[in-house]
Design a protein around this motif. Structure first.
Motif, PDB file in Angstrom:
ATOM      1  N   GLY A   1     -30.984  37.355  36.614  1.00 22.73           N
ATOM      2  CA  GLY A   1     -31.468  38.000  37.824  1.00 22.73           C
ATOM      3  C   GLY A   1     -31.096  39.474  37.806  1.00 22.73           C
ATOM      4  N   THR A   2     -30.888  40.056  38.977  1.00 16.12           N
ATOM      5  CA  THR A   2     -30.585  41.484  39.066  1.00 16.12           C
ATOM      6  C   THR A   2     -29.153  41.778  38.645  1.00 16.12           C
ATOM      7  OG1 THR A   2     -32.145  41.684  40.906  1.00 16.12           O
ATOM      8  CG2 THR A   2     -30.563  43.471  40.623  1.00 16.12           C
ATOM      9  N   TYR A   3     -28.262  40.818  38.846  1.00 15.84           N
ATOM     10  CA  TYR A   3     -26.837  41.065  38.677  1.00 15.84           C
ATOM     11  C   TYR A   3     -26.278  40.363  37.442  1.00 15.84           C
ATOM     12  CZ  TYR A   3     -27.380  42.583  43.507  1.00 15.84           C
ATOM     13  OH  TYR A   3     -27.799  43.223  44.647  1.00 15.84           O
ATOM     14  N   TYR A   4     -24.980  40.484  37.283  1.00 12.17           N
ATOM     15  CA  TYR A   4     -24.269  39.787  36.218  1.00 12.17           C
ATOM     16  C   TYR A   4     -23.969  38.354  36.661  1.00 12.17           C
ATOM     17  CZ  TYR A   4     -23.527  44.190  33.732  1.00 12.17           C
ATOM     18  OH  TYR A   4     -23.712  45.370  33.056  1.00 12.17           O
ATOM     19  N   GLN A   5     -23.908  37.449  35.669  1.00 11.09           N
ATOM     20  CA  GLN A   5     -23.582  36.057  35.939  1.00 11.09           C
ATOM     21  C   GLN A   5     -22.549  35.582  34.924  1.00 11.09           C
ATOM     22  OE1 GLN A   5     -24.760  34.526  38.651  1.00 11.09           O
ATOM     23  NE2 GLN A   5     -26.040  36.305  39.164  1.00 11.09           N
ATOM     24  N   VAL A   6     -22.004  34.396  35.188  1.00  5.68           N
ATOM     25  CA  VAL A   6     -21.012  33.786  34.302  1.00  5.68           C
ATOM     26  C   VAL A   6     -21.720  32.848  33.330  1.00  5.68           C
ATOM     27  CG1 VAL A   6     -19.001  32.265  34.181  1.00  5.68           C
ATOM     28  CG2 VAL A   6     -19.171  33.973  36.013  1.00  5.68           C
ATOM     29  N   TYR A   7     -21.314  32.916  32.060  1.00  8.11           N
ATOM     30  CA  TYR A   7     -21.900  32.087  31.012  1.00  8.11           C
ATOM     31  C   TYR A   7     -20.793  31.364  30.251  1.00  8.11           C
ATOM     32  CZ  TYR A   7     -26.283  34.491  31.874  1.00  8.11           C
ATOM     33  OH  TYR A   7     -27.415  34.972  32.483  1.00  8.11           O
ATOM     34  N   VAL A   8     -21.192  30.324  29.501  1.00  2.86           N
ATOM     35  CA  VAL A   8     -20.258  29.582  28.680  1.00  2.86           C
ATOM     36  C   VAL A   8     -20.923  29.242  27.350  1.00  2.86           C
ATOM     37  CG1 VAL A   8     -20.927  27.351  29.679  1.00  2.86           C
ATOM     38  CG2 VAL A   8     -18.674  27.603  28.578  1.00  2.86           C
TER      39      VAL A   8
ATOM     40  N   VAL B   1     -28.583  33.290  42.064  1.00 10.33           N
ATOM     41  CA  VAL B   1     -28.278  34.422  41.192  1.00 10.33           C
ATOM     42  C   VAL B   1     -28.448  35.765  41.899  1.00 10.33           C
ATOM     43  CG1 VAL B   1     -28.809  33.186  39.071  1.00 10.33           C
ATOM     44  CG2 VAL B   1     -30.636  34.458  40.245  1.00 10.33           C
ATOM     45  N   SER B   2     -28.738  35.753  43.192  1.00 10.44           N
ATOM     46  CA  SER B   2     -28.785  37.008  43.939  1.00 10.44           C
ATOM     47  C   SER B   2     -27.385  37.564  44.189  1.00 10.44           C
ATOM     48  CB  SER B   2     -29.506  36.825  45.284  1.00 10.44           C
ATOM     49  OG  SER B   2     -28.793  35.924  46.111  1.00 10.44           O
TER      50      SER B   2
ATOM     51  N   ALA C   1     -14.827  37.113  39.948  1.00 10.04           N
ATOM     52  CA  ALA C   1     -14.912  38.197  40.922  1.00 10.04           C
ATOM     53  C   ALA C   1     -16.359  38.381  41.348  1.00 10.04           C
ATOM     54  CB  ALA C   1     -14.373  39.498  40.319  1.00 10.04           C
ATOM     55  N   GLY C   2     -16.567  38.617  42.640  1.00  7.78           N
ATOM     56  CA  GLY C   2     -17.918  38.845  43.135  1.00  7.78           C
ATOM     57  C   GLY C   2     -17.957  38.905  44.636  1.00  7.78           C
ATOM     58  N   ASP C   3     -19.137  38.673  45.182  1.00  7.45           N
ATOM     59  CA  ASP C   3     -19.334  38.634  46.629  1.00  7.45           C
ATOM     60  C   ASP C   3     -20.321  37.524  46.939  1.00  7.45           C
ATOM     61  OD1 ASP C   3     -19.757  38.991  49.307  1.00  7.45           O
ATOM     62  OD2 ASP C   3     -20.484  41.047  49.175  1.00  7.45           O
ATOM     63  N   GLU C   4     -19.807  36.438  47.493  1.00  5.64           N
ATOM     64  CA  GLU C   4     -20.642  35.296  47.850  1.00  5.64           C
ATOM     65  C   GLU C   4     -21.143  35.391  49.286  1.00  5.64           C
ATOM     66  OE1 GLU C   4     -21.446  32.582  45.599  1.00  5.64           O
ATOM     67  OE2 GLU C   4     -20.792  34.235  44.306  1.00  5.64           O
ATOM     68  N   GLY C   5     -21.032  36.580  49.885  1.00  9.19           N
ATOM     69  CA  GLY C   5     -21.496  36.794  51.251  1.00  9.19           C
ATOM     70  C   GLY C   5     -20.375  36.917  52.255  1.00  9.19           C
ATOM     71  N   ASP C   6     -19.127  36.635  51.826  1.00 11.96           N
ATOM     72  CA  ASP C   6     -17.996  36.734  52.746  1.00 11.96           C
ATOM     73  C   ASP C   6     -16.863  37.580  52.164  1.00 11.96           C
ATOM     74  OD1 ASP C   6     -17.326  34.980  50.741  1.00 11.96           O
ATOM     75  OD2 ASP C   6     -16.588  33.383  52.056  1.00 11.96           O
ATOM     76  N   SER C   7     -17.210  38.463  51.234  1.00 13.38           N
ATOM     77  CA  SER C   7     -16.205  39.322  50.611  1.00 13.38           C
ATOM     78  C   SER C   7     -15.621  40.294  51.627  1.00 13.38           C
ATOM     79  CB  SER C   7     -16.838  40.105  49.456  1.00 13.38           C
ATOM     80  OG  SER C   7     -15.946  41.065  48.946  1.00 13.38           O
ATOM     81  N   LEU C   8     -14.310  40.526  51.537  1.00 12.14           N
ATOM     82  CA  LEU C   8     -13.644  41.496  52.403  1.00 12.14           C
ATOM     83  C   LEU C   8     -13.884  42.919  51.926  1.00 12.14           C
ATOM     84  CD1 LEU C   8     -10.174  39.712  52.815  1.00 12.14           C
ATOM     85  CD2 LEU C   8     -12.156  39.590  54.331  1.00 12.14           C
ATOM     86  N   GLY C   9     -14.149  43.077  50.629  1.00 14.30           N
ATOM     87  CA  GLY C   9     -14.377  44.394  50.047  1.00 14.30           C
ATOM     88  C   GLY C   9     -15.595  44.375  49.152  1.00 14.30           C
ATOM     89  N   SER C  10     -15.654  45.313  48.204  1.00  8.97           N
ATOM     90  CA  SER C  10     -16.821  45.385  47.329  1.00  8.97           C
ATOM     91  C   SER C  10     -16.872  44.217  46.355  1.00  8.97           C
ATOM     92  CB  SER C  10     -16.820  46.709  46.555  1.00  8.97           C
ATOM     93  OG  SER C  10     -15.603  46.886  45.864  1.00  8.97           O
ATOM     94  N   ALA C  11     -15.720  43.642  46.034  1.00  8.86           N
ATOM     95  CA  ALA C  11     -15.655  42.418  45.230  1.00  8.86           C
ATOM     96  C   ALA C  11     -14.354  41.714  45.555  1.00  8.86           C
ATOM     97  CB  ALA C  11     -15.740  42.734  43.744  1.00  8.86           C
ATOM     98  N   ASP C  12     -14.398  40.394  45.607  1.00  5.44           N
ATOM     99  CA  ASP C  12     -13.229  39.569  45.870  1.00  5.44           C
ATOM    100  C   ASP C  12     -13.124  38.488  44.800  1.00  5.44           C
ATOM    101  OD1 ASP C  12     -12.590  41.013  48.099  1.00  5.44           O
ATOM    102  OD2 ASP C  12     -12.970  39.424  49.552  1.00  5.44           O
TER     103      ASP C  12
END
Length: 324
Positions: free
Chosen positions: A176-183, A202-203, A221-232
């Motif tokens: 998608g637009t952002y980075y994601q986790v892979y294995v 993936v948004s 690290a990221g923001d699932e919609g409830d981050s206190l800062g730019s990334a949590d």
């Protein structure tokens, strides 16, 4: 950026002498300084620390090493395999026999350094490398990890499980637009094709995975919609069917209104290290500064640079039935 003279004339600093809430600053003035420090990698015995130090723009990344002496840490030195290329994000294999990292060094001697491109911007590329412990205890020469995981030269923050699976963050065609986790999984003499770890829509941007060696939970690290800062920092738990639970926010013991990223586990149960640019509050009117006091404050670890912090998440793990 000027260094704190006092900090660098001292041989050691206490590992946990400064704190913000439940978090403890790691090695203030020695490990955590006025520059950028991230990506703590503790050896299985907890006695050796590898980490990344860089300028504020993170254009000049180098992996450093420090050794524990009692409650303190030795003055860091450049790791023997680093210092020439854009090296970052070290991580130990659970048995301590390998240390993985990412680098822009050319895959073949004599080639140009790796370059990545995204949104018409060019920057230092990254491939996955490792060094292996030799019989004499030293690290061998860096070895490139071949395979599709390095496609695109944008692989970040590797994390290795005890079964050999390697988790990492990347921007790939299905990100998608952002980075994601892979294995990737060990397969023959190499690794499987990277698979995206299904953590939700993936948004959301998801970076810096840290896998429990036994694969029971995953931090990132990221923001699932409830981050206190730019990334949590978030945690997801492995379900009985092998899928991952909905990511949970780790709360304000770990996260702040500042940036938190690069989680890594220490050798003690519940021991978590994160990078954060949290800093001391300044209220006005402030106590009248002299040049000495101004320089001391602005040149200290809590000047807005990213530092390494230690926090205990054992209560979170026990609440999910994980006790060791």
């Amino acid at each position: 950026m000027k260094w704190q003279t006092l900090a660098w004339t001292a041989a050691f600093a206490l590992a946990c002498s400064a704190s913000a809430g439940a978090a403890e600053l790691l090695g203030p003035g020695v490990i955590s300084t006025s520059l950028q420090e991230t990506s703590a990698a503790l050896s299985p015995d907890g006695q050796t620390l590898y980490f990344m130090r860089s300028d504020f723009a993170e254009k000049d990344d180098t992996i450093l090493v420090s050794h524990r002496h009692g409650k303190g840490w030795s003055i860091p030195e450049v790791a023997p395999f680093s210092g020439q290329w854009h090296d970052s994000e070290p991580t130990f294999a659970p048995d301590g026999k390998r240390l993985y990292f990412v680098s822009n060094r050319p895959v073949h001697p004599g080639d140009r350094p790796l370059v990545a491109e995204m949104a018409n911007q060019h920057f230092a590329g990254t491939n996955l490398w490792y060094v292996e412990r030799q019989a004499d205890g030293r690290w061998g020469e860096p070895l490139h990890v071949d395979g599709a995981l390095n496609d695109g030269a944008m692989l970040y923050n590797p994390s290795v499980a005890a079964n050999g699976d390697i988790y990492f963050s990347a921007h790939r065609p299905d990100s998608g637009t952002y980075y994601q986790v892979y294995v990737v999984h060990p397969a023959g003499s190499g690794y499987s094709t990277p698979q995206r770890v299904e953590l939700g829509d993936v948004s959301h941007n998801r970076m810096d995975p840290c896998i429990d060696p036994r694969g029971r939970f995953l931090l990132f690290a990221g923001d699932e919609g409830d981050s206190l800062g730019s990334a949590d920092i978030y945690i997801a738990f492995r379900q009985a069917d092998g899928s991952w639970s909905k990511p949970e926010h780790l709360g304000d013991d770990v996260n702040t209104k500042s940036l938190e990223n690069a989680p890594s586990l220490g050798p003690t149960f519940g021991e978590l290290y994160v990078s954060s640019n949290r800093q001391d509050d300044v209220s006005f009117p402030k106590t009248h500064d002299t040049m000495a006091s101004l320089q001391q404050r602005l040149g200290g670890p809590l000047n807005g640079s990213r530092n390494i912090w230690r926090v205990d998440i054992s209560k979170v793990l026990r609440a999910h039935g994980i006790n060791d």
